[in-house]
Design a protein around this motif. Structure first.
Motif, PDB file in Angstrom:
ATOM      1  N   LYS A  54       0.673  16.382 -16.979  1.00 40.41           N
ATOM      2  CA  LYS A  54       0.762  15.470 -18.603  1.00 40.41           C
ATOM      3  C   LYS A  54      -1.096  16.171 -18.816  1.00 40.41           C
ATOM      4  N   SER A  55      -0.960  15.504 -19.734  1.00 38.68           N
ATOM      5  CA  SER A  55      -2.927  16.048 -20.612  1.00 38.68           C
ATOM      6  C   SER A  55      -3.072  14.742 -20.063  1.00 38.68           C
ATOM      7  N   THR A  56      -2.792  13.994 -19.641  1.00 40.94           N
ATOM      8  CA  THR A  56      -3.806  12.983 -19.202  1.00 40.94           C
ATOM      9  C   THR A  56      -4.243  12.254 -17.782  1.00 40.94           C
ATOM     10  N   SER A  57      -3.126  13.885 -16.530  1.00 37.25           N
ATOM     11  CA  SER A  57      -3.145  13.556 -15.660  1.00 37.25           C
ATOM     12  C   SER A  57      -3.583  13.091 -14.117  1.00 37.25           C
ATOM     13  N   THR A  58      -3.932  12.443 -13.682  1.00 38.90           N
ATOM     14  CA  THR A  58      -4.910  11.820 -12.653  1.00 38.90           C
ATOM     15  C   THR A  58      -4.030  11.062 -11.256  1.00 38.90           C
ATOM     16  N   LEU A  59      -5.076  10.914 -10.629  1.00 41.14           N
ATOM     17  CA  LEU A  59      -4.744  10.260  -8.988  1.00 41.14           C
ATOM     18  C   LEU A  59      -3.529   9.033  -9.465  1.00 41.14           C
ATOM     19  N   ALA A  60      -2.463   8.264  -8.945  1.00 38.23           N
ATOM     20  CA  ALA A  60      -1.765   7.442  -9.150  1.00 38.23           C
ATOM     21  C   ALA A  60      -2.358   6.537  -8.943  1.00 38.23           C
ATOM     22  N   LYS A  61      -2.398   4.799  -9.281  1.00 38.53           N
ATOM     23  CA  LYS A  61      -2.130   3.238  -9.200  1.00 38.53           C
ATOM     24  C   LYS A  61      -1.508   2.910  -7.861  1.00 38.53           C
ATOM     25  N   VAL A  62      -2.235   2.785  -7.319  1.00 38.17           N
ATOM     26  CA  VAL A  62      -1.448   1.761  -6.267  1.00 38.17           C
ATOM     27  C   VAL A  62      -1.775   0.465  -5.366  1.00 38.17           C
ATOM     28  N   THR A  63      -1.470  -0.323  -4.956  1.00 34.16           N
ATOM     29  CA  THR A  63      -1.990  -1.569  -4.750  1.00 34.16           C
ATOM     30  C   THR A  63      -1.308  -2.208  -3.371  1.00 34.16           C
ATOM     31  N   THR A  64      -1.810  -2.984  -2.140  1.00 37.05           N
ATOM     32  CA  THR A  64      -1.646  -2.802  -0.992  1.00 37.05           C
ATOM     33  C   THR A  64      -1.164  -4.522  -0.459  1.00 37.05           C
ATOM     34  N   ASN A  65       0.523  -4.134  -0.263  1.00 32.17           N
ATOM     35  CA  ASN A  65       0.828  -6.080  -0.028  1.00 32.17           C
ATOM     36  C   ASN A  65       0.380  -6.598   1.292  1.00 32.17           C
ATOM     37  N   PRO A  66      -0.568  -8.006   1.553  1.00 31.90           N
ATOM     38  CA  PRO A  66      -0.219  -8.810   2.305  1.00 31.90           C
ATOM     39  C   PRO A  66       0.451  -7.716   3.821  1.00 31.90           C
ATOM     40  N   VAL A  67      -0.315  -8.366   4.730  1.00 31.63           N
ATOM     41  CA  VAL A  67       0.347  -8.058   6.293  1.00 31.63           C
ATOM     42  C   VAL A  67       1.241  -9.136   6.959  1.00 31.63           C
ATOM     43  N   THR A  68       2.585  -8.379   6.801  1.00 31.02           N
ATOM     44  CA  THR A  68       3.007  -9.761   7.371  1.00 31.02           C
ATOM     45  C   THR A  68       3.490  -9.159   8.473  1.00 31.02           C
ATOM     46  N   ASN A  69       4.696 -10.691   8.995  1.00 32.61           N
ATOM     47  CA  ASN A  69       5.252 -10.410  10.605  1.00 32.61           C
ATOM     48  C   ASN A  69       4.867  -9.514  11.326  1.00 32.61           C
ATOM     49  N   ILE A  70       3.332 -10.141  11.979  1.00 36.88           N
ATOM     50  CA  ILE A  70       2.864  -9.346  12.899  1.00 36.88           C
ATOM     51  C   ILE A  70       2.868  -9.617  14.520  1.00 36.88           C
ATOM     52  N   LYS A  71       3.474  -8.987  14.841  1.00 33.18           N
ATOM     53  CA  LYS A  71       3.096  -8.653  16.612  1.00 33.18           C
ATOM     54  C   LYS A  71       2.674  -8.400  17.090  1.00 33.18           C
ATOM     55  N   GLY A  72       3.082  -7.814  18.386  1.00 33.24           N
ATOM     56  CA  GLY A  72       1.847  -7.369  20.070  1.00 33.24           C
ATOM     57  C   GLY A  72       2.199  -6.021  19.441  1.00 33.24           C
ATOM     58  N   THR A  73       3.602  -5.838  19.032  1.00 31.08           N
ATOM     59  CA  THR A  73       3.295  -3.756  18.462  1.00 31.08           C
ATOM     60  C   THR A  73       3.897  -3.056  17.455  1.00 31.08           C
TER      61      THR A  73
END
Length: 456
Positions: free
Chosen positions: A252-271
């Motif tokens: 596109k004529s105005t192509s740039t990098l995508a924009k993305v957000t990160t979710n919080p980390v959940t269900n944290i276990k040992g591995t």
């Protein structure tokens, strides 16, 4: 004026008619004959006749004309009847087939009668096939054949299409490889493209030389932000063939990098742990890859550990596995389009102890990960049937559990009297929702534990 002192018959005495058989003659020779009668006064002769004996008849002599004007389905040949063999040539032409020494009981032409040269049109052939042809001529003595020629009918060229690279708003690069000319010279080659599938050379196309081999094509005059279809072509005297179709998208004529957000980390276990993100903008070009990446040092990139969780914009969930217990990790979402990779906000988390109840949900009898290589799960990811392979060094009573990441026990089974050695177990997980699960095998002494991913 033949006389009885020469060749003659003896056909009785007296007056009256008689019949004489003349033998021992030479074929194709002029003879004179007259009757005779003898009495005491002498010999008298009748009026004289002449005749010519017939020649000896043999099959004709014929030669074959070299094959010419070869196409995909036709060719030209012919022949020359140089001798009729002593009798009229009643049929002549050429015969052909896919094996040597074709005869007139198979495919053949009919090209007149008599001696002399003739031309034959061979039709109804199959492309890319080797044929054998020879002339024939027939008289009352039989059919004879001329010398044999072989030829191969033509085919269209064989060409492949290169992947499209160097895509900009208005240009791109492709090309192809002409693997075979189809038995004829390739007079044109290149690529053709359009915004509709299956482009042809009647539309936009390049001209990139002749002959077989590879070539590179520069595609120009494109419209920004559009979908295009491209395929290579090659032309010989029989026509034009095309390679496989490739699809690409101009920027596109105005192509740039995508924009993305990160979710919080959940269900944290040992591995394991759960994260994900949301691609809120593709930057004007299609997002071809997205997921999360993590490390233990900060600002992770896709050069570190990462997941691949689909394409395009929108929210996605990522499952991180293979983590070390009681370790701090940094994670962020990423999204990749043709302009590069962008990253979301940074999150951090610390995994739990590997032998804690958080890592081994729902069963306080679990002790530790003993002999981890003795439990294998496949296929992983799995759609319907998961195979467990495990082994023990001593006879054991075993309990099988399956948990989700929330610690909910979804399945359990008692496997008593498991002898020492290798075992396998089939587990139907087709009813499980898509996600990450934990398989646990416990004995009186230890627990074996592995993760698997359920997919559609």
């Amino acid at each position: 004026c033949p006389l009885i002192t020469g060749n003659h018959t003896s056909d009785g005495t007296g007056i009256g008619s008689f019949v004489s058989s003349i033998t021992g003659l030479t074929a194709g020779t002029l003879y004179y004959v007259r009757a005779y009668a003898t009495n005491s006064a002498g010999t008298s002769y009748g009026n004289e006749f002449s005749f010519t004996t017939l020649p000896i008849i043999t099959p004709p002599t014929v030669t074959t004309t070299a094959v010419s004007s070869i196409t995909q389905t036709a060719a030209a040949s012919g022949g020359n009847v140089t001798s009729d063999g002593g009798a009229t040539v009643t049929a002549r032409g050429v015969c052909w087939g896919t094996v040597c020494a074709p005869v007139i009981t198979g495919n053949h032409t009919s090209d007149g009668t008599g001696s002399g040269s003739f031309v034959s049109s061979i039709t109804g052939l199959t492309t890319g096939t080797t044929y054998y042809v020879r002339a024939y001529a027939t008289n009352s003595a039989g059919t004879s054949y001329g010398n044999e020629f072989s030829f191969t009918t033509l085919t269209l060229p064989i060409v492949t299409t290169d992947a499209v690279t160097a895509v900009t708003q208005t240009t791109a690069t492709s090309g192809g490889n002409v693997l075979s000319g189809g038995g004829a010279t390739v007079t044109a080659r290149g690529v053709c493209w359009s915004t509709a599938p299956s482009p042809t050379i009647t539309g936009n196309h390049t001209s990139d030389g002749t002959g077989c081999g590879t070539f590179v094509s520069s595609i120009t005059g494109l419209t920004a932000g559009s979908t295009y279809y491209v395929r290579a072509y090659a032309t010989n005297c029989e026509g034009t063939s095309y390679g496989a179709q490739q699809v690409f998208y101009t920027l596109k004529s105005t192509s740039t990098l995508a924009k993305v957000t990160t979710n919080p980390v959940t269900n944290i276990k040992g591995t394991t742990a759960t994260c994900g993100g949301n691609v809120i903008s593709d930057g004007g070009a299609a997002v071809k890859r997205r997921g999360v990446c993590w490390n233990t040092t900060g600002n992770p990139t896709t050069s570190d550990s990462y997941t691949q969780d689909g394409t395009g914009t929108g929210a996605f969930t990522s499952y991180m596995t293979g983590l070390k217990s009681r370790t701090k990790y940094y994670v962020r979402a990423y999204a990749t389009n043709i302009n590069g990779t962008s990253y979301g906000n940074l999150q951090s988390f610390t995994t739990t102890r590997s032998n804690s109840m958080n890592d081994d949900p729902g069963d306080s009898t679990m002790i530790s990960d003993v002999e981890p290589n003795t439990l294998k799960l496949y296929p992983n990811p799995v759609v319907s049937t998961l195979t467990l392979e495990y082994s023990f060094s001593e006879d054991s009573n075993v309990t099988l559990y399956v948990y989700n990441l929330n610690g909910t026990k979804l399945y359990s089974e008692q496997l008593n009297d498991q002898f020492a050695g290798a075992h396998d177990k089939k587990l139907n997980v087709s009813s499980f929702p898509v996600g990450l699960y934990i398989v646990v095998l416990t004995t009186d002494r230890f627990a074996l534990r592995k993760n698997f991913i359920k997919i559609d």
